[in-house]
Design a protein around this motif. Structure first.
Motif, PDB file in Angstrom:
ATOM      1  N   ALA A 243     -58.300  19.718 -26.081  1.00 11.81           N
ATOM      2  CA  ALA A 243     -59.101  19.166 -27.181  1.00 11.81           C
ATOM      3  C   ALA A 243     -58.508  19.538 -28.532  1.00 11.81           C
ATOM      4  CB  ALA A 243     -60.541  19.655 -27.076  1.00 11.81           C
ATOM      5  N   ALA A 244     -57.903  20.719 -28.638  1.00 11.01           N
ATOM      6  CA  ALA A 244     -57.239  21.095 -29.890  1.00 11.01           C
ATOM      7  C   ALA A 244     -56.085  20.144 -30.187  1.00 11.01           C
ATOM      8  CB  ALA A 244     -56.741  22.535 -29.808  1.00 11.01           C
ATOM      9  N   CYS A 245     -55.372  19.724 -29.149  1.00 14.88           N
ATOM     10  CA  CYS A 245     -54.325  18.721 -29.347  1.00 14.88           C
ATOM     11  C   CYS A 245     -54.921  17.414 -29.858  1.00 14.88           C
ATOM     12  CB  CYS A 245     -53.580  18.471 -28.031  1.00 14.88           C
ATOM     13  SG  CYS A 245     -52.557  19.832 -27.450  1.00 14.88           S
ATOM     14  N   TRP A 246     -56.015  16.968 -29.248  1.00 14.49           N
ATOM     15  CA  TRP A 246     -56.660  15.729 -29.710  1.00 14.49           C
ATOM     16  C   TRP A 246     -57.053  15.852 -31.178  1.00 14.49           C
ATOM     17  CZ3 TRP A 246     -60.714  15.669 -25.166  1.00 14.49           C
ATOM     18  CH2 TRP A 246     -60.046  15.386 -23.967  1.00 14.49           C
ATOM     19  N   ALA A 320     -67.136  16.477 -28.059  1.00 11.97           N
ATOM     20  CA  ALA A 320     -67.253  16.358 -29.510  1.00 11.97           C
ATOM     21  C   ALA A 320     -65.941  15.897 -30.129  1.00 11.97           C
ATOM     22  CB  ALA A 320     -67.680  17.695 -30.107  1.00 11.97           C
ATOM     23  N   VAL A 321     -64.817  16.466 -29.669  1.00 15.90           N
ATOM     24  CA  VAL A 321     -63.527  16.089 -30.244  1.00 15.90           C
ATOM     25  C   VAL A 321     -63.151  14.670 -29.843  1.00 15.90           C
ATOM     26  CG1 VAL A 321     -61.069  16.631 -30.341  1.00 15.90           C
ATOM     27  CG2 VAL A 321     -62.747  18.483 -30.368  1.00 15.90           C
ATOM     28  N   ALA A 322     -63.366  14.305 -28.580  1.00 16.03           N
ATOM     29  CA  ALA A 322     -63.012  12.947 -28.141  1.00 16.03           C
ATOM     30  C   ALA A 322     -63.792  11.894 -28.920  1.00 16.03           C
ATOM     31  CB  ALA A 322     -63.260  12.798 -26.637  1.00 16.03           C
ATOM     32  N   ALA A 323     -65.088  12.134 -29.111  1.00 16.12           N
ATOM     33  CA  ALA A 323     -65.889  11.180 -29.878  1.00 16.12           C
ATOM     34  C   ALA A 323     -65.414  11.090 -31.323  1.00 16.12           C
ATOM     35  CB  ALA A 323     -67.368  11.595 -29.830  1.00 16.12           C
ATOM     36  N   ALA A 324     -65.038  12.232 -31.886  1.00 14.89           N
ATOM     37  CA  ALA A 324     -64.549  12.232 -33.262  1.00 14.89           C
ATOM     38  C   ALA A 324     -63.234  11.486 -33.386  1.00 14.89           C
ATOM     39  CB  ALA A 324     -64.384  13.675 -33.737  1.00 14.89           C
ATOM     40  N   VAL A 325     -62.347  11.684 -32.414  1.00  7.46           N
ATOM     41  CA  VAL A 325     -61.061  10.971 -32.440  1.00  7.46           C
ATOM     42  C   VAL A 325     -61.289   9.468 -32.445  1.00  7.46           C
ATOM     43  CG1 VAL A 325     -58.997  10.438 -31.100  1.00  7.46           C
ATOM     44  CG2 VAL A 325     -59.699  12.809 -31.383  1.00  7.46           C
ATOM     45  N   ILE A 328     -62.743   8.336 -35.845  1.00  3.67           N
ATOM     46  CA  ILE A 328     -61.745   8.357 -36.915  1.00  3.67           C
ATOM     47  C   ILE A 328     -60.737   7.231 -36.725  1.00  3.67           C
ATOM     48  CG2 ILE A 328     -59.808   9.688 -37.851  1.00  3.67           C
ATOM     49  CD1 ILE A 328     -61.545  12.211 -37.410  1.00  3.67           C
ATOM     50  N   GLN A 329     -60.273   7.036 -35.510  1.00  2.00           N
ATOM     51  CA  GLN A 329     -59.328   5.944 -35.272  1.00  2.00           C
ATOM     52  C   GLN A 329     -59.942   4.596 -35.634  1.00  2.00           C
ATOM     53  OE1 GLN A 329     -57.949   6.833 -31.072  1.00  2.00           O
ATOM     54  NE2 GLN A 329     -55.972   6.419 -32.021  1.00  2.00           N
ATOM     55  N   ALA A 330     -61.214   4.396 -35.273  1.00  2.00           N
ATOM     56  CA  ALA A 330     -61.864   3.117 -35.565  1.00  2.00           C
ATOM     57  C   ALA A 330     -61.992   2.904 -37.071  1.00  2.00           C
ATOM     58  CB  ALA A 330     -63.237   3.065 -34.900  1.00  2.00           C
ATOM     59  N   MET A 331     -62.418   3.938 -37.803  1.00  3.99           N
ATOM     60  CA  MET A 331     -62.585   3.792 -39.251  1.00  3.99           C
ATOM     61  C   MET A 331     -61.249   3.524 -39.931  1.00  3.99           C
ATOM     62  SD  MET A 331     -65.491   6.560 -40.416  1.00  3.99           S
ATOM     63  CE  MET A 331     -64.637   7.995 -39.761  1.00  3.99           C
ATOM     64  N   ALA A 352     -51.295   4.675 -30.710  1.00  2.85           N
ATOM     65  CA  ALA A 352     -51.179   4.335 -29.292  1.00  2.85           C
ATOM     66  C   ALA A 352     -51.145   5.589 -28.426  1.00  2.85           C
ATOM     67  CB  ALA A 352     -49.921   3.496 -29.063  1.00  2.85           C
ATOM     68  N   ASP A 353     -50.357   6.597 -28.839  1.00  2.00           N
ATOM     69  CA  ASP A 353     -50.277   7.845 -28.078  1.00  2.00           C
ATOM     70  C   ASP A 353     -51.637   8.514 -27.976  1.00  2.00           C
ATOM     71  OD1 ASP A 353     -47.537   7.518 -27.801  1.00  2.00           O
ATOM     72  OD2 ASP A 353     -46.999   9.006 -29.318  1.00  2.00           O
ATOM     73  N   LEU A 354     -52.335   8.582 -29.096  1.00  2.00           N
ATOM     74  CA  LEU A 354     -53.614   9.286 -29.130  1.00  2.00           C
ATOM     75  C   LEU A 354     -54.675   8.553 -28.323  1.00  2.00           C
ATOM     76  CD1 LEU A 354     -55.100  11.728 -30.284  1.00  2.00           C
ATOM     77  CD2 LEU A 354     -55.557  10.401 -32.360  1.00  2.00           C
ATOM     78  N   SER A 355     -54.675   7.233 -28.382  1.00  2.00           N
ATOM     79  CA  SER A 355     -55.655   6.457 -27.613  1.00  2.00           C
ATOM     80  C   SER A 355     -55.505   6.703 -26.119  1.00  2.00           C
ATOM     81  CB  SER A 355     -55.489   4.960 -27.916  1.00  2.00           C
ATOM     82  OG  SER A 355     -55.826   4.679 -29.257  1.00  2.00           O
ATOM     83  N   LEU A 356     -54.265   6.847 -25.661  1.00  2.00           N
ATOM     84  CA  LEU A 356     -54.050   7.119 -24.237  1.00  2.00           C
ATOM     85  C   LEU A 356     -54.362   8.572 -23.902  1.00  2.00           C
ATOM     86  CD1 LEU A 356     -53.149   6.114 -21.487  1.00  2.00           C
ATOM     87  CD2 LEU A 356     -50.781   6.591 -22.152  1.00  2.00           C
ATOM     88  N   TYR A 357     -53.971   9.482 -24.785  1.00  2.00           N
ATOM     89  CA  TYR A 357     -54.162  10.906 -24.508  1.00  2.00           C
ATOM     90  C   TYR A 357     -55.637  11.240 -24.332  1.00  2.00           C
ATOM     91  CZ  TYR A 357     -52.820  15.895 -24.951  1.00  2.00           C
ATOM     92  OH  TYR A 357     -52.575  17.233 -24.739  1.00  2.00           O
ATOM     93  N   ILE A 358     -56.504  10.719 -25.182  1.00  2.00           N
ATOM     94  CA  ILE A 358     -57.917  11.095 -25.088  1.00  2.00           C
ATOM     95  C   ILE A 358     -58.603  10.490 -23.871  1.00  2.00           C
ATOM     96  CG2 ILE A 358     -58.205  11.543 -27.551  1.00  2.00           C
ATOM     97  CD1 ILE A 358     -59.723   8.849 -27.685  1.00  2.00           C
TER      98      ILE A 358
END
Length: 381
Positions: A243-246, A320-325, A328-331, A352-358
């Protein structure tokens, strides 16, 4: 407002001066983007000195993971499993060093059998898949032999070793002994190991393909006893490290957003209220998350999350972190539009990387697991 010219660390709780000391590492990561062997070499180097979760400096470990991922999400995806493997082997070694009698009872092996990850690049493979099964059978000499297949083994062909889970042969999966899953350390250069090259069609994490690995008579060293891998508090701590990576990826996207708005303002196009509102929301989300991670890291180091509540807290942190990611990506995507996705390579890669990672987070299924624990009374409210 000009953005910083070089990579910047992500702060959770460390003093700014300490974080500045990580900038040379982050510059090396920036120069190695897309070069997996170079990133693995950096992971090996970091692994020799990085804090381990629960050893008193967990927040700084998470800052390292977040900061590297903020430079490049794939780089964080390389670093995190190596540091996790180092931590797992250290945790198992600590059990073994309690004494040969205790170690043999706890792990089934003498203390010297627990390996170290100092001299190679390591991964952690614990996923299961339909139609695939990896079994471990005793070899009669204190070790085990692996046969079968393991899915979702990222970078297996380029790693030296891995901590992986396998089913103990001779029983049902619900047994406490044989048939349960246990962790093992294995050399991936063994001639009995064959790695499939997956057809990776995703734009995200192209450098980090995750294929199936086949094992045929491969010697392996037990790491903890049956069930130890999942029952240890380090399993939850490692999940929070992901989650820290996300979080680091989200911070990088937020920085992209702020830089784009500042550049537009310098060109005479001031951000409207929607853009400012989204930037403000992004700021408070990140501030809340870093505060949450700082408190959680302190609780880990204080021994407050070493028991049954560790996994509940991991589910809270990861959710909490996944929802925040995703928020933030959507905004940011709504505000910046298609242009940077189409023409800005670092931004498009990061998104693209982050969308797959989470997607390692299981969304409502993880919330359902947390809800079941909450219903049993594992809550603070």
């Amino acid at each position: 407002m000009q953005p910083p010219s070089g990579p910047q660390p992500v702060r959770i709780s460390s003093a700014p001066g300490r974080l500045e000391a990580t900038v040379p590492l982050l510059e090396s990561v920036r120069d190695a983007v897309g070069d997996v062997p170079a990133l693995l070499a950096l992971a090996r180097s970091v692994g020799r000195t990085a804090p381990r979760p629960g050893d008193g400096d967990t927040a700084h470990l998470w800052e390292l993971l977040a900061s590297v991922t903020a430079v490049d999400v794939a780089a964080g995806r390389v670093l995190e499993p190596h540091l996790d493997a180092v931590a797992i082997l250290a945790q198992a070694g600590a059990i073994a060093r309690e004494g040969s009698g205790t170690a043999r009872a706890a792990t089934g092996v003498v203390p010297a059998a627990v390996p170290e990850a100092a001299d190679g690049a390591w991964g952690v493979f614990a996923a299961e898949g339909p139609g695939l099964r990896l079994e471990a059978s005793p070899d009669g000499a204190g070790g085990y032999v692996l046969d079968g297949s393991k899915p979702w083994c990222s970078l297996a062909a380029q790693l030296d070793g891995a901590v992986l889970t396998a089913h103990l042969a001779g029983g049902n999966s619900g047994d406490a002994g044989t048939g349960a899953r246990a962790a093992f350390a294995v050399k991936l250069r063994d001639p009995g190991v064959s790695c499939e090259t997956p057809q990776w069609s995703s734009r995200g994490l192209r450098e980090i393909p995750s294929g199936t690995v086949h094992f045929e008579g491969v010697r392996a060293v037990p790491v903890g006893g049956p069930g130890w891998y999942f029952e240890r508090p380090g399993f939850a701590w490692g999940g929070m490290g992901v989650a820290a990576c996300w979080l680091g990826g989200a911070v990088a996207v937020a920085r992209d957003f702020g830089s784009a708005l500042a550049k537009a303002a310098e060109g005479g196009r001031e951000p409207d209220q929607v853009a400012l509102a989204h930037l403000g929301e992004t700021d408070r989300i990140i501030a809340a998350l870093t505060g949450y991670l700082a408190r959680t890291a302190a609780r880990i180091d204080a021994g407050d999350l070493s028991g049954s509540g560790a996994w509940s807290e991991a589910l809270r942190v990861r959710g909490a972190v996944a929802a925040a990611v995703e928020r933030i990506q959507a905004m940011v995507a709504q505000n910046l539009g298609p242009g940077p996705l189409a023409f800005n390579e670092p931004y498009g890669k990061r998104m693209a990387d982050l969308s797959l990672y989470i997607r390692q987070h299981h969304a409502m299924r993880d919330d359902a697991q947390l809800g079941a624990l909450t219903l049993k009374g594992d809550r603070s409210w």
